[in-house]
Design an enzyme around this catalytic site. Structure first.
Site, PDB file in Angstrom:
ATOM      1  N   SER A   1       4.312   5.201   9.793  1.00 55.41           N
ATOM      2  CA  SER A   1       5.626   5.158   9.152  1.00 55.41           C
ATOM      3  C   SER A   1       6.446   6.334   9.657  1.00 55.41           C
ATOM      4  O   SER A   1       5.893   7.319  10.158  1.00 55.41           O
ATOM      5  CB  SER A   1       5.447   5.281   7.634  1.00 55.41           C
ATOM      6  OG  SER A   1       6.657   5.693   7.002  1.00 55.41           O
TER       7      SER A   1
ATOM      8  N   TYR B   1       2.808   8.615  -0.448  1.00 57.52           N
ATOM      9  CA  TYR B   1       2.963   7.744   0.725  1.00 57.52           C
ATOM     10  C   TYR B   1       3.075   8.580   1.991  1.00 57.52           C
ATOM     11  O   TYR B   1       2.391   8.307   2.985  1.00 57.52           O
ATOM     12  CB  TYR B   1       4.207   6.883   0.534  1.00 57.52           C
ATOM     13  CG  TYR B   1       4.464   5.863   1.595  1.00 57.52           C
ATOM     14  CD1 TYR B   1       5.378   6.117   2.624  1.00 57.52           C
ATOM     15  CD2 TYR B   1       3.836   4.637   1.566  1.00 57.52           C
ATOM     16  CE1 TYR B   1       5.644   5.167   3.594  1.00 57.52           C
ATOM     17  CE2 TYR B   1       4.093   3.673   2.539  1.00 57.52           C
ATOM     18  CZ  TYR B   1       5.011   3.952   3.548  1.00 57.52           C
ATOM     19  OH  TYR B   1       5.265   3.009   4.516  1.00 57.52           O
TER      20      TYR B   1
HETATM   21  P1  NAP Z   1       4.535  -5.508   1.800  1.00 58.29           P
HETATM   22  O1  NAP Z   1       5.472  -6.637   2.006  1.00 58.29           O
HETATM   23  O2  NAP Z   1       4.448  -4.831   0.471  1.00 58.29           O
HETATM   24  O3  NAP Z   1       3.067  -5.968   2.262  1.00 58.29           O
HETATM   25  C1  NAP Z   1       2.001  -5.108   2.054  1.00 58.29           C
HETATM   26  C2  NAP Z   1       0.748  -5.924   2.190  1.00 58.29           C
HETATM   27  O4  NAP Z   1      -0.356  -5.070   1.923  1.00 58.29           O
HETATM   28  C3  NAP Z   1       0.695  -7.090   1.216  1.00 58.29           C
HETATM   29  O5  NAP Z   1       0.607  -8.293   1.920  1.00 58.29           O
HETATM   30  C4  NAP Z   1      -0.573  -6.820   0.424  1.00 58.29           C
HETATM   31  O6  NAP Z   1      -1.398  -7.969   0.351  1.00 58.29           O
HETATM   32  C5  NAP Z   1      -1.336  -5.826   1.267  1.00 58.29           C
HETATM   33  N1  NAP Z   1      -2.202  -4.997   0.419  1.00 58.29           N
HETATM   34  C6  NAP Z   1      -1.833  -4.040  -0.442  1.00 58.29           C
HETATM   35  N2  NAP Z   1      -2.918  -3.518  -1.042  1.00 58.29           N
HETATM   36  C7  NAP Z   1      -4.009  -4.187  -0.545  1.00 58.29           C
HETATM   37  C8  NAP Z   1      -5.414  -4.120  -0.771  1.00 58.29           C
HETATM   38  N3  NAP Z   1      -5.934  -3.242  -1.641  1.00 58.29           N
HETATM   39  N4  NAP Z   1      -6.218  -4.971  -0.096  1.00 58.29           N
HETATM   40  C9  NAP Z   1      -5.694  -5.861   0.785  1.00 58.29           C
HETATM   41  N5  NAP Z   1      -4.368  -5.977   1.057  1.00 58.29           N
HETATM   42  C10 NAP Z   1      -3.546  -5.147   0.383  1.00 58.29           C
HETATM   43  O7  NAP Z   1       4.870  -4.319   2.826  1.00 58.29           O
HETATM   44  P2  NAP Z   1       5.416  -4.317   4.323  1.00 58.29           P
HETATM   45  O8  NAP Z   1       6.798  -3.757   4.306  1.00 58.29           O
HETATM   46  O9  NAP Z   1       5.122  -5.616   4.982  1.00 58.29           O
HETATM   47  O10 NAP Z   1       4.479  -3.162   4.908  1.00 58.29           O
HETATM   48  C11 NAP Z   1       3.339  -3.443   5.660  1.00 58.29           C
HETATM   49  C12 NAP Z   1       2.859  -2.116   6.222  1.00 58.29           C
HETATM   50  O11 NAP Z   1       3.927  -1.493   6.954  1.00 58.29           O
HETATM   51  C13 NAP Z   1       2.465  -1.105   5.152  1.00 58.29           C
HETATM   52  O12 NAP Z   1       1.375  -0.320   5.606  1.00 58.29           O
HETATM   53  C14 NAP Z   1       3.702  -0.213   5.039  1.00 58.29           C
HETATM   54  O13 NAP Z   1       3.376   1.084   4.554  1.00 58.29           O
HETATM   55  C15 NAP Z   1       4.135  -0.177   6.456  1.00 58.29           C
HETATM   56  N6  NAP Z   1       5.537   0.193   6.682  1.00 58.29           N
HETATM   57  C16 NAP Z   1       6.547  -0.521   6.099  1.00 58.29           C
HETATM   58  C17 NAP Z   1       7.873  -0.167   6.395  1.00 58.29           C
HETATM   59  C18 NAP Z   1       9.037  -0.885   5.795  1.00 58.29           C
HETATM   60  O14 NAP Z   1      10.166  -0.345   5.891  1.00 58.29           O
HETATM   61  N7  NAP Z   1       8.874  -2.048   5.200  1.00 58.29           N
HETATM   62  C19 NAP Z   1       8.147   0.877   7.277  1.00 58.29           C
HETATM   63  C20 NAP Z   1       7.074   1.603   7.817  1.00 58.29           C
HETATM   64  C21 NAP Z   1       5.775   1.231   7.518  1.00 58.29           C
HETATM   65  P3  NAP Z   1      -1.427  -8.895  -0.974  1.00 58.29           P
HETATM   66  O15 NAP Z   1      -0.068  -9.484  -1.085  1.00 58.29           O
HETATM   67  O16 NAP Z   1      -2.497  -9.850  -0.705  1.00 58.29           O
HETATM   68  O17 NAP Z   1      -1.750  -7.980  -2.121  1.00 58.29           O
HETATM   69  C1  GCO Z   2      10.979   4.728   1.423  1.00 56.54           C
HETATM   70  C2  GCO Z   2      10.625   3.566   2.307  1.00 56.54           C
HETATM   71  C3  GCO Z   2       9.971   4.048   3.582  1.00 56.54           C
HETATM   72  C4  GCO Z   2       9.602   2.868   4.434  1.00 56.54           C
HETATM   73  C5  GCO Z   2       8.949   3.274   5.682  1.00 56.54           C
HETATM   74  C6  GCO Z   2       9.815   4.107   6.549  1.00 56.54           C
HETATM   75  O1  GCO Z   2      10.877   4.585   0.188  1.00 56.54           O
HETATM   76  O2  GCO Z   2      11.360   5.768   1.981  1.00 56.54           O
HETATM   77  O3  GCO Z   2       9.789   2.659   1.624  1.00 56.54           O
HETATM   78  O4  GCO Z   2       8.845   4.810   3.275  1.00 56.54           O
HETATM   79  O5  GCO Z   2       8.737   2.046   3.760  1.00 56.54           O
HETATM   80  O6  GCO Z   2       7.686   3.829   5.479  1.00 56.54           O
HETATM   81  O7  GCO Z   2       9.177   4.248   7.803  1.00 56.54           O
END
Ligand code: NAP
Ligand code: GCO
Length: 266
Positions: free
Chosen positions: A147, A160
């Site tokens: 992230s 986080y």
């Molecule tokens: P999301 O829509 O909340 O999806 C997160 C996924 O993680 C869900 O499908 C959930 O599965 C799974 N999960 C959570 N706890 C779990 C557990 N204990 N066991 C198995 N699965 C679990 O989030 P997203 O935005 O797609 O993010 C995906 C990844 O990218 C995360 O690591 C997040 O930190 C990272 N990220 C996101 C962003 C952003 O801006 N969105 C930016 C940087 C990094 P279930 O639905 O089956 O519970």
């Molecule tokens: C926040 C956001 C971010 C994104 C992502 C950025 O609350 O600042 O959720 O943390 O998820 O990780 O890279």
């Protein structure tokens, strides 16, 4: 090997954790389009079924399992079941993750531990479960979804940011410990991506105006937009393929330039 063959994932098995929707779904879709056989897990049956339906609707063949990635025994059972039903895992994408946006003084230690458990301990657990077969096979790719918060902090995301900062260093450590076994471990650092995880930061205000954080992020991002899960597809195929065999311990930031930009003078 031709350049297109370098990016092919034909004959490879990829496990994408937590890929029932969001970023994980897009990553699994891209890996499948590049030729990989896709395995994903969800934390519960309801989410698994929704995910399977989503893949079916998109015409993407997948194998789906319920597995809580924080549960070491469940992860070991998952990997063993996948190896017998699908094949040895060549590519692991540690995507599953949660966030809690709570001011630090209001955050309980239990809240902090839960975020670190999913976002840092689980990538350790799942990586440890797949590494022995990768070593035996003589190759492997581990891709950790880090992230911007692997580099920067902000109010309310202490757990986080600590977890994602740790995930950056776990990435470098897996590289260090297993590079000689032809295992490449890299990270993808998405910027602000429009998914359910960031939906609260983009909610329309009562007066119909955009959320202040939404306006802030767009102003801080040179690309002047939120990212989409599809923006990450090319980077995951690159890091999962032979094209990145000499790339190890790196975090590839796919962030529209936000980390490079100090921001416009108000
Ligand atoms: P999301 O829509 O909340 O999806 C997160 C996924 O993680 C869900 O499908 C959930 O599965 C799974 N999960 C959570 N706890 C779990 C557990 N204990 N066991 C198995 N699965 C679990 O989030 P997203 O935005 O797609 O993010 C995906 C990844 O990218 C995360 O690591 C997040 O930190 C990272 N990220 C996101 C962003 C952003 O801006 N969105 C930016 C940087 C990094 P279930 O639905 O089956 O519970
Ligand atoms: C926040 C956001 C971010 C994104 C992502 C950025 O609350 O600042 O959720 O943390 O998820 O990780 O890279």
């Amino acid at each position: 090997m031709s350049i297109l063959e370098q990016f092919s994932l034909q004959g490879k098995v990829a496990l994408v954790t937590g890929a029932s929707h969001g970023i994980g779904f897009a990553l699994a879709k891209a890996l499948q389009e590049a030729g990989a056989v896709i395995v994903f897990n969800s934390s519960n049956e309801a989410s698994l079924q929704k995910g399977l339906a989503r893949y079916r609707e998109a015409g993407i063949p997948v194998h789906g399992y319920v597995c809580d990635v924080t549960d070491e025994a469940a992860v070991a059972a998952l990997v063993s079941q996948v190896e017998s039903e699908v094949g040895v895992i060549d590519i692991l994408v540690n995507n599953a993750g949660i966030i809690k946006r709570i001011p630090m003084l209001d955050m309980t230690a239990a809240d902090f531990r839960q975020v670190v458990d999913v976002d840092l301990n689980a990538p350790f657990i799942v990586s440890k479960a797949v590494l022995p077969s990768m070593i035996k096979k003589g190759h492997g790719k581990i891709i950790n979804i880090c992230s911007m918060m692997s580099e920067l902090g902000r109010e309310t995301v202490s757990a986080y940011a600590a977890a994602k900062g740790g995930l950056k260093m776990l990435t470098r450590n897996i590289c260090s410990e297993f590079g000689a076994a032809n295992i490449q471990c890299n990270g993808i650092g998405p910027g602000y991506i429009a998914t359910s995880q960031t939906a609260p930061l983009r909610e329309r205000q009562a007066d119909g105006s955009r959320h202040p954080f939404d306006q802030f992020i767009v102003s801080k991002t040179p690309a002047a937009r939120w990212g989409t899960p599809e923006d990450l597809e090319g980077s995951v195929v690159f890091l999962a393929s032979d094209a990145s065999d000499f790339v190890n311990g790196q975090i590839l930031y796919v962030d529209g330039g936000i980390l490079a930009y100090i921001g416009k003078q108000p």
